[in-house]
Design a protein around this motif. Structure first.
Motif, short mmCIF file in Angstrom:
data_model
loop_
_atom_site.label_atom_id
_atom_site.label_comp_id
_atom_site.label_asym_id
_atom_site.label_seq_id
_atom_site.Cartn_x
_atom_site.Cartn_y
_atom_site.Cartn_z
N ASN A 117 0.83 -1.21 0.00
CA ASN A 117 0.00 0.00 0.00
C ASN A 117 0.86 1.26 0.00
OD1 ASN A 117 -2.09 -1.76 0.04
ND2 ASN A 117 -2.81 -1.26 2.10
N HIS A 118 1.97 1.22 0.73
CA HIS A 118 2.85 2.40 0.72
C HIS A 118 3.54 2.56 -0.62
CE1 HIS A 118 2.08 2.36 5.06
NE2 HIS A 118 2.32 3.66 4.96
N ASN A 119 3.92 1.45 -1.26
CA ASN A 119 4.48 1.56 -2.61
C ASN A 119 3.48 2.29 -3.52
OD1 ASN A 119 6.66 0.02 -1.78
ND2 ASN A 119 6.11 -1.81 -2.95
N LEU A 120 2.21 1.86 -3.45
CA LEU A 120 1.20 2.45 -4.35
C LEU A 120 0.85 3.89 -3.97
CD1 LEU A 120 -1.14 -0.65 -4.82
CD2 LEU A 120 0.60 0.23 -6.39
N TYR A 121 0.82 4.16 -2.68
CA TYR A 121 0.56 5.53 -2.22
C TYR A 121 1.64 6.49 -2.73
CZ TYR A 121 0.42 9.42 1.19
OH TYR A 121 0.41 10.66 1.80
N PHE A 122 2.90 6.10 -2.51
CA PHE A 122 3.98 7.01 -2.92
C PHE A 122 4.10 7.11 -4.45
CE2 PHE A 122 5.73 6.29 1.49
CZ PHE A 122 5.63 7.61 1.89
N LEU A 123 3.94 5.99 -5.14
CA LEU A 123 4.02 6.04 -6.61
C LEU A 123 2.83 6.80 -7.20
CD1 LEU A 123 5.12 2.38 -7.44
CD2 LEU A 123 6.51 4.46 -7.65
N GLY A 124 1.74 6.83 -6.46
CA GLY A 124 0.53 7.50 -6.94
C GLY A 124 0.57 9.00 -6.82
N MET A 125 1.66 9.53 -6.23
CA MET A 125 1.79 10.99 -6.09
C MET A 125 2.93 11.48 -6.99
SD MET A 125 1.23 11.77 -2.03
CE MET A 125 2.48 10.67 -1.38
N ALA A 126 2.87 12.77 -7.30
CA ALA A 126 3.92 13.41 -8.09
C ALA A 126 3.84 14.91 -7.81
CB ALA A 126 3.72 13.14 -9.57
N PRO A 127 4.94 15.63 -8.04
CA PRO A 127 4.86 17.08 -7.89
C PRO A 127 3.73 17.61 -8.79
CG PRO A 127 7.14 16.39 -8.18
CD PRO A 127 6.28 15.17 -8.41
N PRO A 128 2.92 18.53 -8.27
CA PRO A 128 1.73 18.96 -9.02
C PRO A 128 2.07 19.64 -10.35
CG PRO A 128 1.97 20.21 -6.98
CD PRO A 128 3.03 19.17 -6.97
N LYS A 129 1.19 19.42 -11.34
CA LYS A 129 1.34 20.04 -12.65
C LYS A 129 0.19 21.00 -12.90
CE LYS A 129 3.91 16.56 -15.17
NZ LYS A 129 3.89 15.57 -16.26
N GLU A 130 0.37 21.87 -13.89
CA GLU A 130 -0.66 22.84 -14.24
C GLU A 130 -1.92 22.14 -14.76
OE1 GLU A 130 -0.75 26.39 -14.31
OE2 GLU A 130 0.89 26.13 -12.86
N ARG A 131 -1.69 21.15 -15.62
CA ARG A 131 -2.82 20.47 -16.26
C ARG A 131 -2.82 19.00 -15.91
NH1 ARG A 131 -2.72 19.85 -21.85
NH2 ARG A 131 -4.84 19.08 -21.75
N ILE A 132 -4.02 18.42 -15.81
CA ILE A 132 -4.12 16.98 -15.62
C ILE A 132 -4.07 16.32 -17.00
CG2 ILE A 132 -5.70 15.13 -14.91
CD1 ILE A 132 -6.73 16.98 -12.74
N GLU A 133 -3.07 15.47 -17.20
CA GLU A 133 -2.97 14.79 -18.50
C GLU A 133 -3.32 13.32 -18.33
OE1 GLU A 133 0.79 15.87 -20.31
OE2 GLU A 133 0.37 17.94 -19.71
N ALA A 134 -4.60 13.03 -18.52
CA ALA A 134 -5.09 11.66 -18.33
C ALA A 134 -6.36 11.49 -19.17
CB ALA A 134 -5.38 11.41 -16.86
N PRO A 135 -6.26 11.62 -20.51
CA PRO A 135 -7.48 11.73 -21.33
C PRO A 135 -8.46 10.57 -21.17
CG PRO A 135 -5.48 11.44 -22.68
CD PRO A 135 -5.04 11.74 -21.29
N GLN A 136 -7.97 9.34 -21.25
CA GLN A 136 -8.91 8.20 -21.19
C GLN A 136 -9.54 8.09 -19.80
OE1 GLN A 136 -5.78 8.08 -22.40
NE2 GLN A 136 -5.76 7.01 -24.37
#
Ligand code: MN3
Length: 217
Positions: A85-104
């Motif tokens: 769960n900690h692997n997935l929690y940490f991998l699931g975050m990133a420094p914030p970006k201006e735009r969300i790029e996740a079209p599908q």
């Protein structure tokens, strides 16, 4: 997920201060080097006397812990779950970006929840309402509308035994936020939301949809 005993602590793909101001360097560092590390250590300690299970991957350990001797099954459930769960929690975050790029993924969220804002509200409420310690997840679920579902799990339980496909998760144990937010879990969650690694979630989602269609689900 292919890793097996002896498990080692996953490196974070960003610096400890990269998630500021939403999560401070101190919070991320202690969470990773002490809490996450402790799950790794405890999992190794449980498996040390049992060479016959040392070839099991993390995925096998979190889905098949009931097959282990009673003397270690609860310890493996909690600590393999904690590592996963900690692997997935940490991998699931990133420094914030201006735009969300996740079209599908964004299209599926709108199909499933109406608008992105509606989805956000539902997710944050589910996460805030977890009683005690646990996680809130966005998962791929072939039975759900648009293939997406929000689920919560208690303690260090994972969604893998439920046949679900985790896109990202948020840790709502107090140790994840108390140093910065004290008891204000909703404030932590609102700020954590800016840190979601949408590009990674989208890649996982596209991969999940591909597997789902190829298996006729
Ligand atoms: Mn934690």
């Amino acid at each position: 997920m292919e890793q097996h005993y002896k498990f080692t602590l996953m490196d974070l793909p960003y610096a400890y201060d990269a998630l500021e101001p939403y999560l401070t360097e101190e919070v991320v560092k202690i969470h990773h080097t002490r809490h996450h590390q402790a799950y790794v250590n405890n999992l190794n300690e449980a498996l040390t006397p049992y060479p016959q299970y040392q070839g099991w991957t993390l995925e096998q350990l979190v889905t098949r812990y009931q097959e282990l001797p009673l003397s270690i099954s609860a310890k493996v459930r909690n600590n393999a779950g904690g590592v996963n769960n900690h692997n997935l929690y940490f991998l699931g975050m990133a420094p914030p970006k201006e735009r969300i790029e996740a079209p599908q993924l964004l299209l599926a969220i709108e199909e499933g929840y109406g608008t992105f804002e509606d989805f956000t509200a539902v997710f944050l409420k589910e996460a805030a309402d977890v009683f005690g310690s646990g996680y809130c997840w966005l998962v791929g679920d072939p039975r759900a509308k648009a293939g997406l579902r929000i689920v919560t799990t208690p303690n260090q339980d994972t969604v893998l035994p439920m046949g679900l496909f985790p896109l990202f998760t948020v840790d709502v144990w107090e140790h994840a936020y108390y140093l910065q937010y004290l008891n204000k879990r909703p404030e932590y969650l609102k700020n954590w939301f800016y840190l979601i690694n949408w590009e990674r979630a989208n890649i996982i989602f596209v991969n999940y949809q591909r597997q789902r269609y190829s298996r006729g689900l």
